[in-house]
Design a protein around this motif. Structure first.
Motif, PDB file in Angstrom:
ATOM      1  N   ASN A  15       4.000   8.894  -2.304  1.00  0.00           N
ATOM      2  CA  ASN A  15       4.497   7.813  -3.150  1.00  0.00           C
ATOM      3  C   ASN A  15       5.364   6.782  -2.427  1.00  0.00           C
ATOM      4  O   ASN A  15       5.901   5.876  -3.061  1.00  0.00           O
ATOM      5  N   GLU A  16       5.512   6.918  -1.117  1.00  0.00           N
ATOM      6  CA  GLU A  16       6.249   5.917  -0.347  1.00  0.00           C
ATOM      7  C   GLU A  16       5.326   4.785   0.071  1.00  0.00           C
ATOM      8  O   GLU A  16       4.114   4.968   0.200  1.00  0.00           O
ATOM      9  N   LYS A  17       5.938   3.632   0.326  1.00  0.00           N
ATOM     10  CA  LYS A  17       5.205   2.479   0.844  1.00  0.00           C
ATOM     11  C   LYS A  17       4.781   2.778   2.286  1.00  0.00           C
ATOM     12  O   LYS A  17       5.557   3.307   3.075  1.00  0.00           O
TER      13      LYS A  17
ATOM     14  N   PRO B 247      -4.265   6.145   1.005  1.00  0.00           N
ATOM     15  CA  PRO B 247      -3.601   4.876   0.730  1.00  0.00           C
ATOM     16  C   PRO B 247      -4.123   4.220  -0.557  1.00  0.00           C
ATOM     17  O   PRO B 247      -5.322   4.243  -0.819  1.00  0.00           O
ATOM     18  N   VAL B 248      -3.195   3.635  -1.323  1.00  0.00           N
ATOM     19  CA  VAL B 248      -3.541   3.009  -2.599  1.00  0.00           C
ATOM     20  C   VAL B 248      -2.724   1.726  -2.771  1.00  0.00           C
ATOM     21  O   VAL B 248      -1.539   1.685  -2.447  1.00  0.00           O
ATOM     22  N   VAL B 249      -3.378   0.703  -3.286  1.00  0.00           N
ATOM     23  CA  VAL B 249      -2.694  -0.521  -3.722  1.00  0.00           C
ATOM     24  C   VAL B 249      -2.492  -0.352  -5.231  1.00  0.00           C
ATOM     25  O   VAL B 249      -3.438  -0.526  -6.007  1.00  0.00           O
ATOM     26  N   PRO B 250      -1.276   0.032  -5.661  1.00  0.00           N
ATOM     27  CA  PRO B 250      -1.076   0.390  -7.069  1.00  0.00           C
ATOM     28  C   PRO B 250      -1.550  -0.650  -8.073  1.00  0.00           C
ATOM     29  O   PRO B 250      -2.170  -0.300  -9.076  1.00  0.00           O
TER      30      PRO B 250
ATOM     31  N   ILE C 276       0.881  -1.171   0.000  1.00  0.00           N
ATOM     32  CA  ILE C 276       0.000   0.000   0.000  1.00  0.00           C
ATOM     33  C   ILE C 276       0.914   1.214   0.000  1.00  0.00           C
ATOM     34  O   ILE C 276       1.888   1.262   0.754  1.00  0.00           O
ATOM     35  N   GLN C 277       0.606   2.173  -0.839  1.00  0.00           N
ATOM     36  CA  GLN C 277       1.434   3.379  -0.944  1.00  0.00           C
ATOM     37  C   GLN C 277       0.654   4.622  -0.543  1.00  0.00           C
ATOM     38  O   GLN C 277      -0.575   4.654  -0.607  1.00  0.00           O
ATOM     39  N   ASN C 278       1.399   5.625  -0.152  1.00  0.00           N
ATOM     40  CA  ASN C 278       0.848   6.943   0.174  1.00  0.00           C
ATOM     41  C   ASN C 278       0.715   7.724  -1.129  1.00  0.00           C
ATOM     42  O   ASN C 278       1.712   8.074  -1.740  1.00  0.00           O
ATOM     43  N   TRP C 279      -0.515   7.941  -1.539  1.00  0.00           N
ATOM     44  CA  TRP C 279      -0.791   8.761  -2.717  1.00  0.00           C
ATOM     45  C   TRP C 279      -1.556   9.988  -2.270  1.00  0.00           C
ATOM     46  O   TRP C 279      -2.031  10.073  -1.130  1.00  0.00           O
TER      47      TRP C 279
END
Length: 148
Positions: A126-128, A59-62, A52-55
């Motif tokens: 954009n970091e995990k 949070p987003v699972v790309p 999961i990333q910080n967008w």
């Protein structure tokens, strides 16, 4: 019990469709984050392995985001090609609770909610978002106010 994240996403979409509460990709992303957090809290294991990333919008699972990005902001449709694995009853009960709770919020409300929570706040764009951060937060907090 870890699921393939695309199978879990499909389960969320099917449940939302069944409940006649269409879900967008943005709302799906927040729901997956909460599913991961509550699964870590209750079962001490992740619901899925993908990161999961910080967008910008939380949070987003790309891999899931890009799989459904062609929908834009439109409601997602059931895609039977994303096979749903058998889900043990305990996990299914938890998943349903989390999904149903998330469906009560607008996507905008969920974005705001995740922006106030430490896992998102403590990572850069954009970091995990580490699984450890998610687990620590959910073990001390009940952001969706679910019954235990």
């Amino acid at each position: 019990m870890r699921m393939r994240v695309l199978g879990l996403a499909e389960y969320v979409i099917q449940r939302a469709t069944y409940n006649e509460q269409p879900i967008t990709n943005l709302k799906l992303q927040k729901t997956l984050y909460y599913l991961q957090g509550y699964t870590l809290r209750v079962f001490s294991e992740p619901a899925f392995d993908e990161e999961i990333q910080n967008w910008q919008y939380g949070p987003v699972v790309p891999v899931v985001y890009f799989a459904y990005s062609n929908y834009g902001s439109n409601p997602l449709e059931v895609n039977d090609s994303n096979k749903i694995e058998d889900i043990p009853i305990g996990h299914k009960m938890l998943f349903n609770k989390v999904i149903d709770a998330c469906l009560q919020y607008t996507a905008r409300d969920l974005v705001q909610k995740t922006h106030e929570e430490l896992p998102w706040k403590n990572t850069k764009l954009n970091e995990k978002i580490s699984r450890d951060q998610i687990m620590r937060f959910f073990c001390k907090n009940n952001p969706l106010e679910l019954d235990d």
